[in-house]
Design a protein around this motif. Structure first.
Motif, PDB file in Angstrom:
ATOM      1  N   GLU A  55     140.722  68.143  66.656  1.00 33.92           N
ATOM      2  CA  GLU A  55     141.536  66.948  66.776  1.00 33.92           C
ATOM      3  C   GLU A  55     141.523  66.295  65.411  1.00 33.92           C
ATOM      4  OE1 GLU A  55     142.522  65.163  70.012  1.00 33.92           O
ATOM      5  OE2 GLU A  55     142.668  67.305  70.382  1.00 33.92           O
ATOM      6  N   THR A  56     142.578  65.573  65.140  1.00 36.16           N
ATOM      7  CA  THR A  56     142.559  64.777  63.924  1.00 36.16           C
ATOM      8  C   THR A  56     142.737  63.320  64.315  1.00 36.16           C
ATOM      9  OG1 THR A  56     144.913  65.077  63.694  1.00 36.16           O
ATOM     10  CG2 THR A  56     143.499  66.554  62.442  1.00 36.16           C
ATOM     11  N   ALA A  57     142.261  62.457  63.464  1.00 32.32           N
ATOM     12  CA  ALA A  57     142.423  61.045  63.723  1.00 32.32           C
ATOM     13  C   ALA A  57     142.558  60.330  62.406  1.00 32.32           C
ATOM     14  CB  ALA A  57     141.220  60.498  64.484  1.00 32.32           C
TER      15      ALA A  57
ATOM     16  N   ASP B 223     136.444  66.753  57.746  1.00 33.15           N
ATOM     17  CA  ASP B 223     135.359  66.683  58.716  1.00 33.15           C
ATOM     18  C   ASP B 223     134.066  66.454  57.927  1.00 33.15           C
ATOM     19  OD1 ASP B 223     134.774  69.099  57.602  1.00 33.15           O
ATOM     20  OD2 ASP B 223     134.781  70.245  59.456  1.00 33.15           O
TER      21      ASP B 223
ATOM     22  N   ALA C  38     137.357  63.121  67.216  1.00 29.69           N
ATOM     23  CA  ALA C  38     137.985  64.013  66.258  1.00 29.69           C
ATOM     24  C   ALA C  38     137.038  64.278  65.107  1.00 29.69           C
ATOM     25  CB  ALA C  38     139.279  63.389  65.728  1.00 29.69           C
TER      26      ALA C  38
ATOM     27  N   GLN D 196     138.757  63.464  60.326  1.00 30.12           N
ATOM     28  CA  GLN D 196     139.148  62.070  60.256  1.00 30.12           C
ATOM     29  C   GLN D 196     139.921  61.801  58.969  1.00 30.12           C
ATOM     30  OE1 GLN D 196     135.467  59.907  60.911  1.00 30.12           O
ATOM     31  NE2 GLN D 196     134.951  61.257  62.625  1.00 30.12           N
TER      32      GLN D 196
ATOM     33  N   TRP E  35     131.319  61.254  66.112  1.00 28.51           N
ATOM     34  CA  TRP E  35     132.658  61.455  66.666  1.00 28.51           C
ATOM     35  C   TRP E  35     132.628  62.184  67.991  1.00 28.51           C
ATOM     36  CZ3 TRP E  35     133.664  66.612  67.236  1.00 28.51           C
ATOM     37  CH2 TRP E  35     132.922  67.489  66.431  1.00 28.51           C
TER      38      TRP E  35
END
Lengths: 526, 765
Positions: free
Chosen positions: A3-5, A96, A71, A74, A64
């Protein structure tokens, strides 16, 4: 975890990555030659990048896994992958816990290298500065790219300025060294491009995005394990693709026996080039293993691990042993890198959480320590115009401050507890020991070997009767101390309180290691 | 409420603050003030340690009421021929975690069901919980594939349908939550496991309290002495910085609450030793001695490091409180390998066979350094460590025997070599190696209390002897200055250290002379000085252990006691008595009070240091230390008879020394290995250094050059360049359609890549 955030909603990361490039462009656009102004721009942009990355390191959420939105990646920019080029090539960068510390290291060392260069470079200053900044952007991009093609672009973009730095500002054999460097890395990266294109087509279903590719690689195997129908790749194809990645990265690390470009490149490179080369450029190789070669092909990695561990151990022994025989301080440090990078590879290919965390932390440590060593040797070279160990002797009396700083960095290099080297080495070796005791034990011999060549060199340069050359030396200036002091502080900081770096690293490597093991179990059976 | 015990970290902080202050401001305040600053720091550390010790004494609990929360009872489960009394400890073990050093495991969150679900239920977020599951692949508790499957698929469980009846708390994954597949697999939530981080922590019990007092106390005296001894050295600031750093490191070693913290101190004292041996670094010999010490120690440290990895693998922790109570869980190879690896570390630090070779050379450092580091504290770290982790050794009688044998052999051989030395410091150096061997014999017999007891008394009298030797060297230099000439250096030994030039110094430097005499007699084991009690205790315990091996070791111990008295008597006679054998000795002068006062204090300690072992005084020493190390009481042996035998050996040694060196003027021409083959071999130190050089050092150096010049530049690089050259030849051949070199390479690489892409597409699945 895929996941990305971007909690900030602000392109912090893009700014960090592209600020140095912008600085380079600005310098190129400056109408007149004002070396001081050029330097001011360079220091400001590199300094701003460092400040931003420090902010990101501090702001990185190591928890996280429990905090929303869970995620690992980030500061993603853009928040969702953007279409960039036709053919499924996207643009997205994110960090990350492993990337963030390397990004931070890159901005720090680039800044220090530029500060050092203020007096060291006298010809074509403007081009030199611009190339250093372009190099910085290239390396930062490598550590952040979330698209395989983008990664490749940055990978090559980092290569070219480095070759020019060696080829133009290098020593007497600079042309030979830069060609050698070019050919070695080109040979590796060309195959990697092939592998990337292949992966995007089959695993990514036409997308080059990292998540798509890795999902495409791992999902079918997982599904198969749990009885969900699907197709997996033929094993020999996976092996071939892994080999293409591994060769590119192994050359970069460099893993024995692909290391012979390194001493040449280092000895010929200007000091700042050596700092960046050893400090961060080599980490592109180990990072490539952690980010791509291992997670994409967990089962191949498991099968190949004994081979890589063997090469890593050979590298530890061989690099140290050859370093012991060196007569030039810079090539001694270069061969010591071969040995230390072996320890990093040992940790990574332990394929467990402890080893991987140790390996990644050791990447940072090696960057700081070896960067500092190259700076120290460079400062000595500026005064003496030689790096020959035998020319010195009794240097301590003439340069006490230099000697003390050198001593602290030396202790870090030999992994004395209380310095960063110990934490990284210990975790790497512990991880390797858990993979199999033999690797841990054989790797641990690096502890003795490192002390052998380092202390011998230190004794010959700093102790004993004072040589004529040594007597004529002057101690460090305030600016030089200012360049070295951050590194010394960090060496002790990480040695005593590594959590600042280890927490994000460990949060990520724990999961990756678990994923690796699971991926391998799934493919080969538990 | 304790007041001083919570201040324990301050004991460490004081010398460390000294280091920082000296580095930052030492240049401004000058050498003299630097010395006093360092001394003050250690002095305060000593006072605080005293306060802590008294307070700790007050924490004694009635034997019945054991089992407080702070208790970490280290039950002694070894099987000895001696009986053990009073299993429950009377003093609490106080542990204090300072900070988490390395985090090496982390919880993996799993999505679990928060409410029961039936087959076919659609799941939404409100039905889920996230729980932490500590991850460790050391123990393999977690079924990783399940959790990872969960991670890969992110939140895919949401909005899906349960294909299985799901209990509360059950892990949700694609296996029980899916839209389609019908396969059902059992799932379990992994059990929670403990925290696996590596902490920096301190541990207080009688063993560490005792070491604390010895280190800060003797360290303080030696700091005071150093202010006088180093008064004219321009590099005093650097000296005192190192010395403070050493005290700090040694305190870390003995206060650390885990193997890893101990190891931090262990390596740091080695680094300080390296720096201090090579303190006068302009001499190549000093610098080499320092390097030799560090590298030989590192060989031992490697064994220690591997031992820690082994222990971590088995226990998932390196804290003493976690590992030691579970020591008996080690079985098979690990049970014997772990203590043997730790023994390997101890042989390096404590200069035992086969790694003792660095200690005699270490005397190149300033004499107070020899006293503090290479006699009283650092070199005893191996004994301390074995005592500290004794449950591991108790668990492996074979390893115990190895410790005892190493100790016995070292004690004997070093004592033999000491017999022929003429350098006043070298006699003491070999004597230290020999006495450390004694301590190893003790701990190798399970007599940990006796070993640590000897560690303490030895710290008193050997520090006294070294400092006395330093003072006598000062006196000789003083005399040479007066006489306007100094004797020639023989056999490469500086004149002021050569006992052949001394003689009659008791009259010329009475304070130093008398205290040196007391130290010597204590070392020889003369009743009722400190050395007598501790040596007697060790011999008794070794014999009491029983069995052929230990009886033989008892004989070795007795012989060593005789030899110790012999070489000590020889030294005392050559140095203090008789006529001065040089002008420098004849005009020698007493040292300043800053040097002699510490000597007097140490002399008093060497006299009374043995008394706390007496049962007539309530045996305060064994009682307290036994609390940590296990209470032993030897029965069935006549202590008085054994004491008489040991005393007889010591007196016989002294008598023989008098017969050889005191009765008439000693023949200096026969010294330094000139009295026949045996003395030549001993003078040559059994040629161990030479053997090591031929076996290890020379081949290493030669192979290094071969690897560099031939293998790396020739083979490895040559192979690659060969590939390059053949490409070049190909380029020459095909230059019609390929121009320059690099472009040629680049083009062929690109061409090849393109071909491979094409092939991959064709061969794709």
């Amino acid at each position: 975890m895929l996941e990305t955030a971007n909690a900030q909603g602000f392109p912090l990361l893009s700014l960090t990555v592209f600020l140095p490039l912008a600085g380079a462009v600005l310098i190129a656009l400056m109408p007149k030659r004002h070396p001081l102004l050029d330097f001011a721009i360079a220091i400001m942009t590199a300094g701003a990048a460092f400040a931003l990355s420090t902010g990101m390191l501090a702001g990185y959420d190591s928890d996280w896994m429990v905090n929303s939105p869970r995620a690992a990646f980030q500061f993603a920019d853009p928040a969702t992958p953007a279409r960039w080029l036709p053919g499924g090539i996207t643009f997205q960068i994110g960090v990350d816990g492993i990337s963030i510390v390397l990004v931070w290291l890159t901005t720090l060392l680039s800044l220090l290298a530029l500060l050092f260069s203020a007096t060291a470079v006298r010809v074509r200053v403007r081009e030199y500065i611009a190339l250093m900044l372009i190099l910085e952007t290239g390396i930062l991009g490598v550590f952040c790219a979330l698209d395989l093609f983008l990664f490749y672009v940055f990978w090559e973009a980092a290569l070219i300025p480095m070759i020019l730095l060696i080829g133009i500002w290098g020593g007497s054999r600079r042309i030979y060294a830069s060609y050698k460097f070019l050919l070695y890395t080109m040979a590796g990266s060309a195959l990697m491009l092939v592998a990337i294109i292949g992966l995007a087509q089959w695993a990514g279903n036409g997308s080059f995005h990292y998540f798509d590719v890795i999902g495409g690689m791992v999902r079918p195997a997982l599904d198969q394990r749990f009885g969900i129908p699907g197709t997996t790749f033929a094993m020999d194809l996976r092996v071939a693709l892994f080999a293409a990645f591994a060769l590119a990265f192994a050359v970069k690390v460099p893993l024995f026996p692909f290391h012979t470009w390194l001493p040449d490149a280092h000895v010929e490179a200007p000091t700042a080039g050596s700092v960046i080369l050893a400090g961060v450029l080599l980490k592109m190789g180990t990072y490539g293993f952690v980010r791509f070669a291992l997670p994409l092909f967990p089962e191949v990695a498991h099968a190949a691990a004994p081979w890589f561990l063997t090469l890593a151990v050979i590298g530890i022994w061989y690099g140290a042993w050859v370093a012991f025989a060196q007569e030039d301080m810079k090539s001694l440090v270069a061969y010591s890198s071969v040995s230390h990078m072996g320890i990093i590879m040992l940790g990574i290919f332990a394929l467990n959480a402890i080893g991987m965390a140790g390996g990644v932390l050791q990447m940072v440590n090696h960057g700081l320590t070896t960067g500092a060593l190259f700076l120290l040797v460079g400062m000595l070279y500026e005064r003496a115009h030689t790096r020959e160990i035998a020319a010195f002797g009794g240097l301590w009396s003439a340069m006490p401050r230099f000697s003390v700083l050198f001593l602290i960095i030396l202790f870090a290099s030999v992994g004395l507890p209380g310095t960063n080297g110990f934490v990284g080495e210990w975790l790497s070796l512990l991880g390797a020991y858990q993979a199999h005791p033999v690797w841990g034990i054989l790797g641990a011999f690096g502890v003795i070997l490192g002390a052998l060549y380092m202390l011998s060199m230190f004794q010959r340069v700093f102790f004993g009767p004072q040589s004529e050359l040594s007597a004529s030396m002057t101690d460090l200036t305030a600016r030089e101390i200012a360049v070295l002091l951050p590194l010394v502080v960090l060496v002790l900081w990480i040695g005593i309180y590594p959590a600042t770096f280890l927490d994000p690293i460990e949060a990520t490597s724990t999961v990756w290691a678990a994923a690796l093991r699971a991926g391998a179990e799934v493919a080969v059976g538990p | 409420m304790p007041t001083f015990i919570p201040l324990l970290p301050l004991v460490l902080a004081l010398p460390l603050a000294g280091v920082v202050l000296l580095v930052l401001f030492g240049g401004r305040i000058g050498g003299r003030a630097s010395g006093w600053l360092a001394t003050t720091m250690v002095g305060f550390a000593f006072l605080l340690s005293l306060a802590i010790a008294f307070e700790y004494e007050g924490l004694r609990e009635a034997p019945a009421s054991s089992g407080t929360e702070a208790d970490h009872a280290l039950d002694d489960e070894g099987s000895h021929s001696v009986e053990e009394h009073g299993a429950s400890p009377e003093w609490p073990v106080i542990e204090r975690k300072l900070w988490r050093w390395m985090r090496v495991n982390r919880s993996l969150p799993l999505v679990v069901a928060a409410e029961p679900l039936a087959v076919g239920d659609t799941i939404d977020e409100t039905m889920l919980d996230i729980v932490d599951v500590p991850y460790t692949d050391a123990l393999g508790i977690l079924d990783l594939s399940i959790s990872v499957h969960r991670m890969w698929s992110a939140d895919q469980a949401l909005g899906l349908v349960a294909r299985d009846a799901i209990e509360v708390g059950e892990v949700l994954s694609d296996m029980n939550v899916s839209a389609g597949a019908d396969q059902i697999r059992p799932l379990g939530i992994p059990e929670a496991v403990g925290d696996f981080s590596l902490d920096v922590g301190l541990r207080l019990d009688w063993l560490s309290v005792l070491m604390l007092l010895v280190i800060t106390g003797v360290g303080f005296l030696i700091h005071i002495y150093s202010t006088g001894y180093m008064a004219h050295d321009p590099d005093r600031r650097r000296y005192f910085t190192y010395l403070n750093l050493f005290v700090f490191s040694m305190l870390v070693l003995v206060l650390g609450s885990s193997f890893l913290t101990l190891f931090v101190g262990w390596e740091l004292v080695g680094a300080c030793s390296y720096l201090l041996i090579g303190f006068w670094h302009r001499s190549e010999a000093n610098a080499s001695a320092g390097r030799k010490a560090f590298i030989v120690n590192r060989i031992g440290d490697l064994a220690f490091l591997v031992g820690m990895m082994l222990l971590w693998t088995h226990f998932g922790s390196l804290a003493f409180g976690d590992v030691l109570p579970r020591a008996a869980e080690l079985t098979g190879l690990a049970a014997i390998a772990a203590p043997l690896l730790l023994l390997g570390g101890a042989t390096g630090k404590s200069a035992q066979i086969p790694l003792y070779v660095w200690l005699p050379d270490a005397m190149a450092g300033p004499t107070p350094v020899s006293a503090l580091i290479h006699a009283a504290t650092m070199v005893t770290a191996g004994v301390y460590m074995i005592a500290r982790v004794h449950p591991l050794f108790d668990n492996a009688p074979g390893a115990m025997a190895a410790v005892a044998v190493v100790g016995g052999a070292t004690a004997l051989i070093a004592a033999l070599i000491a017999l022929v030395q003429v350098d006043i410091k070298r006699v003491l150096a070999y004597s230290t190696v020999s006495q450390l061997g004694y301590m190893f014999m003790a701990v190798g017999s399970g007599a940990y209390v006796a070993g640590v007891f000897h560690l303490m008394t030895h710290a008193f009298f050997k520090a006294l002897l070294f400092l006395g030797a330093g003072s006598l060297m000062h006196a000789m230099e003083h005399g040479a200055e007066h006489a306007g000439e100094h004797p020639e250096a023989l056999d490469g030994i500086p004149y002021e250290q050569d006992m052949r030039h001394m003689g009659g110094l008791l009259r010329r430097a009475p304070r130093t002379g008398w205290t040196f005499l007391i130290g010597g007699l204590a070392l020889a084991g003369v009743f009722p000085l400190a050395g007598f009690w501790s040596k007697d205790e060790i011999l008794l315990e070794v014999l009491a252990h029983g069995g052929g091996l230990y009886t033989a070791l008892y004989a070795v111990g007795l012989l060593t006691a005789f030899l110790t008295a012999l070489y000590t008597g020889r030294q005392l006679l050559l140095v203090l008595f008789g006529e001065p054998r040089s002008e420098a000795a004849a005009q020698a002068g007493e040292s300043p009070l800053s040097m002699t006062v510490p000597l007097i204090v140490l002399a008093v300690l060497s006299i009374v240091g043995g008394l706390p072992v007496l049962s007539a005084l309530g045996a305060p020493f064994p009682e307290r230390l036994g609390d940590v190390l296990g209470h032993h009481a030897v029965e069935g042996l006549d202590k008085i008879v054994l004491a008489l035998i040991a005393s007889a050996a010591a007196l016989a040694g002294l008598g023989l020394a008098w017969w050889m060196y005191g009765r008439r003027v000693p023949d200096l021409g026969l010294m330094a290995g000139r009295a026949g083959a045996a003395s030549r071999v001993l003078w040559g130190k059994l040629y161990v250094d030479e053997a090591y050089h031929i076996l290890f050092v020379a081949p290493f150096v030669r192979i290094a050059r071969v690897l560099w010049k031939f293998v790396d530049n020739g083979l490895v690089d040559g192979a690659v360049n060969g590939v390059g050259r053949s490409l070049l030849a190909a380029g020459q051949w095909s230059r019609r359609w390929q121009g320059g070199r690099v472009r040629g390479y680049g083009l062929s690489i690109l061409l090849g890549a393109a071909l491979m892409v094409a092939w991959l597409f064709v061969a794709a699945p």
